[in-house]
Design a protein around this motif. Structure first.
Motif, PDB file in Angstrom:
ATOM      1  N   THR A   9      23.335  45.323  32.700  1.00  0.00           N
ATOM      2  CA  THR A   9      24.137  45.153  31.472  1.00  0.00           C
ATOM      3  C   THR A   9      23.822  46.257  30.626  1.00  0.00           C
ATOM      4  OG1 THR A   9      24.223  43.835  29.454  1.00  0.00           O
ATOM      5  CG2 THR A   9      21.871  44.062  30.412  1.00  0.00           C
ATOM      6  N   ASP A  10      25.088  46.728  30.093  1.00  0.00           N
ATOM      7  CA  ASP A  10      25.071  47.559  28.870  1.00  0.00           C
ATOM      8  C   ASP A  10      25.307  46.808  27.468  1.00  0.00           C
ATOM      9  OD1 ASP A  10      27.681  46.576  29.067  1.00  0.00           O
ATOM     10  OD2 ASP A  10      28.334  48.668  29.618  1.00  0.00           O
ATOM     11  N   ALA A  15      29.618  42.630  30.138  1.00  0.00           N
ATOM     12  CA  ALA A  15      28.414  42.495  30.745  1.00  0.00           C
ATOM     13  C   ALA A  15      27.783  41.349  30.380  1.00  0.00           C
ATOM     14  CB  ALA A  15      27.428  43.879  30.397  1.00  0.00           C
ATOM     15  N   GLN A  16      27.875  40.638  29.449  1.00  0.00           N
ATOM     16  CA  GLN A  16      27.170  39.551  28.913  1.00  0.00           C
ATOM     17  C   GLN A  16      27.700  38.278  29.517  1.00  0.00           C
ATOM     18  OE1 GLN A  16      27.773  39.930  24.510  1.00  0.00           O
ATOM     19  NE2 GLN A  16      25.953  40.809  24.316  1.00  0.00           N
ATOM     20  N   VAL A  19      26.614  38.498  33.016  1.00  0.00           N
ATOM     21  CA  VAL A  19      25.070  38.072  33.058  1.00  0.00           C
ATOM     22  C   VAL A  19      25.153  36.595  33.202  1.00  0.00           C
ATOM     23  CG1 VAL A  19      23.261  37.621  31.707  1.00  0.00           C
ATOM     24  CG2 VAL A  19      23.904  39.958  32.138  1.00  0.00           C
ATOM     25  N   VAL A  35      17.475  41.221  35.651  1.00  0.00           N
ATOM     26  CA  VAL A  35      18.407  41.918  34.880  1.00  0.00           C
ATOM     27  C   VAL A  35      17.894  43.366  34.582  1.00  0.00           C
ATOM     28  CG1 VAL A  35      18.950  39.733  33.872  1.00  0.00           C
ATOM     29  CG2 VAL A  35      16.948  40.994  32.999  1.00  0.00           C
ATOM     30  N   THR A  37      18.963  47.635  32.839  1.00  0.00           N
ATOM     31  CA  THR A  37      19.853  48.528  32.353  1.00  0.00           C
ATOM     32  C   THR A  37      19.278  49.729  32.570  1.00  0.00           C
ATOM     33  OG1 THR A  37      21.127  48.925  29.990  1.00  0.00           O
ATOM     34  CG2 THR A  37      18.905  48.282  29.837  1.00  0.00           C
ATOM     35  N   TRP A  69      19.322  44.100  25.165  1.00  0.00           N
ATOM     36  CA  TRP A  69      20.464  43.580  25.977  1.00  0.00           C
ATOM     37  C   TRP A  69      19.388  42.758  26.923  1.00  0.00           C
ATOM     38  CZ3 TRP A  69      22.536  49.063  26.838  1.00  0.00           C
ATOM     39  CH2 TRP A  69      23.229  49.817  25.686  1.00  0.00           C
ATOM     40  N   ALA A  73      19.655  38.835  28.005  1.00  0.00           N
ATOM     41  CA  ALA A  73      20.085  38.732  29.415  1.00  0.00           C
ATOM     42  C   ALA A  73      18.956  37.614  29.814  1.00  0.00           C
ATOM     43  CB  ALA A  73      20.377  39.814  30.261  1.00  0.00           C
TER      44      ALA A  73
END
Length: 145
Positions: A9-10, A15-16, A19, A35, A37, A69, A73
């Motif tokens: 995820t960024d 990305a959300q 997830v 998860v 990053t 983030w 997630a």
């Protein structure tokens, strides 16, 4: 089927969404998720802060956002009852490589990623992390827009 899903995820909307979909898939399959990053390394002088790799973790640009983030997630996974680990890789030279390394080190057998939906010209000149992951892995990758 898939036992361990990596969810990079960024913090972006794509990305959300990835997830959420990845967690739902994991819940249905009885899988676990990691998860992750990655924070890129920026040589001193590139950023106004003069960031250097040796700086204290609390001063690294983007660290708090990255932690947020991952927390978001992780909360999605926990709410769904999916076992979840989190991984923050800092000082990475190349984000796509960090994703591939994370997948290998945690034993992921699927990567679920969001894509920002770049146009053809932008993809040709800039590329995307998702494209690079797809081009350099033999692990299945599910991309979501």
């Amino acid at each position: 089927m898939f036992q361990h899903i990596l969810l990079p995820t960024d913090g972006s909307e794509p990305a959300q969404r990835a997830v959420q979909r990845g967690v739902e898939l994991a819940r249905r399959l009885g899988s676990r998720v990691t998860v992750m990053t990655a924070l890129e390394h920026f040589p001193a002088g590139i950023m106004a802060s003069g960031y250097r790799p040796h700086d204290d973790l609390q001063t690294v640009p983007g660290l708090q956002a990255a932690e947020d983030w991952l927390a978001q997630a992780e909360a999605v996974a926990r709410a769904a009852g999916v076992p979840c680990e989190r991984l923050l890789l800092r000082d990475q030279a190349v984000v796509y490589r960090a994703i591939l390394d994370a997948a290998q080190s945690c034993g992921a057998d699927l990567i679920v990623m969001g894509t920002h939906g770049m146009g053809l010209i932008e993809r040709l000149f800039v590329g995307s992390q998702t494209q690079r992951v797809l081009a350099h892995t033999n692990i299945p990758v599910l991309t979501l827009h």
